[in-house]
Scaffold this active site. Sequence first.
Site, PDB file in Angstrom:
ATOM      1  N   CYS A 151      58.749  76.949  33.944  1.00  0.00           N
ATOM      2  CA  CYS A 151      59.617  76.770  32.772  1.00  0.00           C
ATOM      3  C   CYS A 151      59.088  77.508  31.544  1.00  0.00           C
ATOM      4  CB  CYS A 151      59.804  75.293  32.490  1.00  0.00           C
ATOM      5  SG  CYS A 151      60.669  74.440  33.825  1.00  0.00           S
TER       6      CYS A 151
ATOM      7  N   SER B 163      54.879  65.449  29.491  1.00  0.00           N
ATOM      8  CA  SER B 163      55.188  66.813  29.884  1.00  0.00           C
ATOM      9  C   SER B 163      54.648  67.741  28.809  1.00  0.00           C
ATOM     10  CB  SER B 163      56.704  66.979  29.996  1.00  0.00           C
ATOM     11  OG  SER B 163      57.067  68.333  29.898  1.00  0.00           O
TER      12      SER B 163
END
Length: 554
Positions: free
Chosen positions: A191, A468
């Site tokens: 990502c 995260s």
Amino acid sequence: MRSDVIKKGLERAPHRSLLKALGITDDEMRRPFIGIVSSWNEIIPGHVHLDKVVEAVKAGVRMAGGVPFVFPTIGICDGIAMDHRGMKFSLPSRELIADSIEIVASGFPFDGLVFVPNCDKITPGMMMAMGRLNIPSVLISGGPMLAGRYNGRDIDLITVFEAVGGYKVGKVDEETLKAIEDLACPGAGSCAGLFTANTMNSLAEALGIAPRGNGTVPAVHAKRLRMAKEAGILVVELVKRDIKPRDIVTLDSFMNAVMVDLATGGSTNTVLHLKAIAESFGIDFDIKLFDELSRKIPHICNISPVGPYHIQDLDDAGGIYAVMKRLQENGLLKEDVMTIYLRKIGDLVREAKILNEDVIRPFDNPYHKEGGLGILFGNLAPEGAVAKLSGVPEKMMHHVGPAVVFEDGEEATKAILSGKIKKGDVVVIRYEGPKGGPGMREMLSPTSAIVGMGLAEDVALITDGRFSGGSHGAVIGHVSPEAAEGGPIGIVKDGDLIEIDFEKRTLNLLISDEEFERRMKEFTPLVKEVDSDYLRRYAFFVQSASKGATFRKP
């Protein structure tokens, strides 16, 4: 060569016979055997292209005179595993990855190894295996995803998570949410922001065990394949010279990695992973080093999730070696450490160029005067807690507010999205640590919900779970000891005042010493039912987050 134990001598005729069943020739028997461990699969966007990277590594090995052998390990995408039972298995997979590689590379005595990971737990798991095995090695990752584009701006996966919160409060309509969903992740790669995967792949460069560009060259660029060939060539040279990972990686290497982490504003998960990797390399690494260095290292790269830039922008600006050039300019880089290029890192960094002064700012014009990560201590976190300082709003640098307590992340997310959390509150999520979860899940959904609901500048969140790399705001994770181990986070009650001071790095429950001691004496940790054999074993062996969430030694 290490592989001679299965290749040389009359007694090894059966071994050679089996190797010949693979198509290995007598000439190849005389060459270095190079293992290539890949986490390729068809369910993780960051891994779906690793087969092509592996083919390039194999080509490089053959170009240098080696014989490549590919073997697999597992991987989990934290984004796809988010918000369901799967997230309990993410951090525990790191130990399985390291163990599985150690098993294969011990059962088959390769002369060298190339590690081909890409995502959150796979890269650190492979680095742990590298340190344990201490066989000549190179790591080459799959590289970052390109940012998506919507309405004239770059977007990424975190944009989608935060848009869900925006939809709940009417700031984002369904059509916009669908468009963001469709466009945020345009293809292969880890990502696109400075989340955990890209941070760890970048720190591999700083440690000297990966090619230049490993953390920043996009997955879909041809340069990534050229780098993979280079990795194959380099590992054969390391084998010939018998240069092992522990000859390259030292405490000074870790200091360089921490400084890069702080300067770029990397993921809080790096505290867990660098501690665990250092242990695998036999290096005594104290997480307090993050805090000591964060006072000296400013935050100079404003990359998603805290800023507008993405990893591709950092690559265009010169990459991680350009960031290290800023450290070198200020006399902070540990220049004498070795790299896989068999050159000192200081010499390599001198060759780097900084191509964008806003993406990689000078120390006298930083985004924040201190580094991106901090370690907080106090009566709620006697062994420490971790915060991404670069993501904390200015008005939340000191905050006192009432606790709203939850025993898991799902209940917290529901409460946030249903409007039950008010400005000034401190959300407390416990029993989400390595043992208590078990598995130390990421709290991305609650933090994204806080942002999406417009509460990022008014609400704090603390947890014994983790975040995260995409989380930002006044959020503190890795609170140690965790609730399941009898940590003080377990005695917090709804309405208790909690004081957070990011500047002073303190985290305290504002009750009297007498009340604190009384609650601790009466406290019995909650024991959750665990429906997985592996997670039961994991919970039994795993240590505190302050120790890297590694297994206790027998």
